[in-house]
Motif scaffolding. Structure first.
Motif, PDB file in Angstrom:
ATOM      1  N   LYS A   1      59.846 -84.290 131.205  1.00  0.00           N
ATOM      2  CA  LYS A   1      60.053 -84.956 129.915  1.00  0.00           C
ATOM      3  C   LYS A   1      60.448 -83.968 128.815  1.00  0.00           C
ATOM      4  CE  LYS A   1      56.932 -88.857 130.788  1.00  0.00           C
ATOM      5  NZ  LYS A   1      57.984 -89.882 130.704  1.00  0.00           N
ATOM      6  N   LYS A   2      60.685 -82.706 129.200  1.00  0.00           N
ATOM      7  CA  LYS A   2      61.128 -81.655 128.275  1.00  0.00           C
ATOM      8  C   LYS A   2      60.092 -81.326 127.205  1.00  0.00           C
ATOM      9  CE  LYS A   2      64.969 -81.852 130.528  1.00  0.00           C
ATOM     10  NZ  LYS A   2      65.235 -80.846 131.594  1.00  0.00           N
ATOM     11  N   ILE A   3      58.828 -81.667 127.477  1.00  0.00           N
ATOM     12  CA  ILE A   3      57.761 -81.268 126.557  1.00  0.00           C
ATOM     13  C   ILE A   3      57.525 -79.768 126.693  1.00  0.00           C
ATOM     14  CG2 ILE A   3      55.318 -81.563 125.990  1.00  0.00           C
ATOM     15  CD1 ILE A   3      55.594 -84.435 127.070  1.00  0.00           C
TER      16      ILE A   3
ATOM     17  N   PRO B   1      55.998 -93.850 126.546  1.00  0.00           N
ATOM     18  CA  PRO B   1      56.781 -92.727 125.988  1.00  0.00           C
ATOM     19  C   PRO B   1      56.838 -92.733 124.465  1.00  0.00           C
ATOM     20  CG  PRO B   1      58.214 -94.355 127.041  1.00  0.00           C
ATOM     21  CD  PRO B   1      56.817 -94.708 127.410  1.00  0.00           C
ATOM     22  N   ASN B   2      56.641 -93.893 123.849  1.00  0.00           N
ATOM     23  CA  ASN B   2      56.664 -93.967 122.385  1.00  0.00           C
ATOM     24  C   ASN B   2      55.542 -93.145 121.760  1.00  0.00           C
ATOM     25  OD1 ASN B   2      58.891 -95.712 122.332  1.00  0.00           O
ATOM     26  ND2 ASN B   2      57.580 -97.517 122.570  1.00  0.00           N
TER      27      ASN B   2
ATOM     28  N   ILE C   1      54.331 -90.320 122.951  1.00  0.00           N
ATOM     29  CA  ILE C   1      54.752 -88.917 122.984  1.00  0.00           C
ATOM     30  C   ILE C   1      55.802 -88.644 121.913  1.00  0.00           C
ATOM     31  CG2 ILE C   1      55.842 -87.135 124.398  1.00  0.00           C
ATOM     32  CD1 ILE C   1      54.641 -88.504 126.846  1.00  0.00           C
ATOM     33  N   GLU C   2      56.765 -89.563 121.778  1.00  0.00           N
ATOM     34  CA  GLU C   2      57.812 -89.398 120.770  1.00  0.00           C
ATOM     35  C   GLU C   2      57.220 -89.375 119.361  1.00  0.00           C
ATOM     36  OE1 GLU C   2      60.615 -92.492 121.402  1.00  0.00           O
ATOM     37  OE2 GLU C   2      61.274 -91.731 123.361  1.00  0.00           O
ATOM     38  N   MET C   3      56.199 -90.186 119.130  1.00  0.00           N
ATOM     39  CA  MET C   3      55.544 -90.215 117.818  1.00  0.00           C
ATOM     40  C   MET C   3      54.873 -88.872 117.535  1.00  0.00           C
ATOM     41  SD  MET C   3      52.615 -92.856 116.444  1.00  0.00           S
ATOM     42  CE  MET C   3      53.642 -94.252 116.931  1.00  0.00           C
TER      43      MET C   3
ATOM     44  N   GLN D   1      55.692 -85.980 118.819  1.00  0.00           N
ATOM     45  CA  GLN D   1      56.743 -84.987 118.601  1.00  0.00           C
ATOM     46  C   GLN D   1      57.333 -85.091 117.202  1.00  0.00           C
ATOM     47  OE1 GLN D   1      59.160 -86.033 122.022  1.00  0.00           O
ATOM     48  NE2 GLN D   1      58.570 -84.156 123.100  1.00  0.00           N
ATOM     49  N   SER D   2      57.527 -86.330 116.724  1.00  0.00           N
ATOM     50  CA  SER D   2      58.100 -86.541 115.390  1.00  0.00           C
ATOM     51  C   SER D   2      57.167 -86.046 114.292  1.00  0.00           C
ATOM     52  CB  SER D   2      58.422 -88.024 115.179  1.00  0.00           C
ATOM     53  OG  SER D   2      57.235 -88.798 115.151  1.00  0.00           O
TER      54      SER D   2
ATOM     55  N   ILE E   1      50.423 -81.867 122.335  1.00  0.00           N
ATOM     56  CA  ILE E   1      50.839 -83.138 122.934  1.00  0.00           C
ATOM     57  C   ILE E   1      50.119 -83.373 124.253  1.00  0.00           C
ATOM     58  CG2 ILE E   1      52.787 -84.387 123.953  1.00  0.00           C
ATOM     59  CD1 ILE E   1      54.590 -83.003 121.905  1.00  0.00           C
TER      60      ILE E   1
END
Length: 229
Positions: A55-57, A129-130, A132-134, A136-137, A145
């Motif tokens: 997931k490129k984390i 996935p939302n 994780i995206e939150m 990251q944002s 994370i």
């Protein structure tokens, strides 16, 4: 048909039960708990790396992820009885012997940690996935994370899968009796297979089933209790 419930068989089985079963049950629980601990200790980071890298984390080269994936698949594909024999040199190096209760922990861990890694991977991939995206944002770092988002959100699923892993290791521990491992597996093989005392073997199987039920019940209860969804 053999009369396994004759008075002589029952009397001998009870004597064996009183003399050997308490130690055997303790050895089985000990080996299962210790092996599960080390399997999780190795398998949890591997599962996290597979998901976080994909997931490129985490910035992990795709080649490294593919190699890790292949290694895990190879270890999972080897039957446990064959694996026990293959790791004799490693077991002797770590423990000093290939026979006994402690020695059986080494092949159990090697057999279980790839399985745990796949279970962890499955649990983490189920995460929305939302979320994780939150994170990251909001500027969360990769370590944050993983530790504060991915693992906490996946705890119910991880506990459920760790319970599955533990019951699998319990089954493997019984098979280790073939190479001299202790516990209920040793009793089942020594008395049930070598000496044709099938009642003793049946008693060992019943206790293995009871242990599986206890582990599954406790694990399911904890997973349900910690599920915040």
């Amino acid at each position: 048909m053999l009369d396994i419930f004759s008075s002589e068989e029952v009397t001998e089985a009870l004597e064996i039960f009183v003399r050997e079963f308490p130690t055997a049950i303790w050895e089985t629980v000990y080996v299962t708990v210790i092996s599960t601990f080390f399997a999780i200790l190795i398998g949890l980071p591997l599962g996290i790396i597979l998901v976080a890298g994909d997931k490129k984390i985490l910035k992990i080269p795709s080649g490294v992820l593919r190699v890790l994936d292949v290694i895990i698949n190879l270890l999972r594909s080897i039957p446990f009885l064959i694996l026990m024999i293959m790791v004799f040199p490693l077991t002797r190096l770590i423990v000093g012997t290939v026979v006994g209760t402690v020695a059986s922990i080494v092949p159990l861990v090697i057999a279980a940690f790839p399985f745990v890694a796949r279970l962890v991977e499955t649990s983490l991939r189920e995460l929305d996935p939302n979320i994780i995206e939150m994170a990251q944002s909001m500027g969360a770092r990769p370590f944050q994370i993983i530790v504060k988002v991915m693992i906490p959100e996946s705890i119910p699923s991880l506990l459920s899968n760790f319970t599955t892993a533990m019951t699998t290791i319990l089954g493997y521990s019984a098979m280790s009796g073939i190479i001299g491992g202790g516990g209920l597996g040793k009793i089942a093989i020594n008395y049930g297979y070598y000496r044709y005392r099938y009642l003793v073997m049946l008693m060992a199987v019943v206790f293995l089933i009871l242990l599986v039920q206890i582990i599954q019940t406790v694990g399911t209860h904890l997973a349900t209790k910690l599920d915040r969804r």
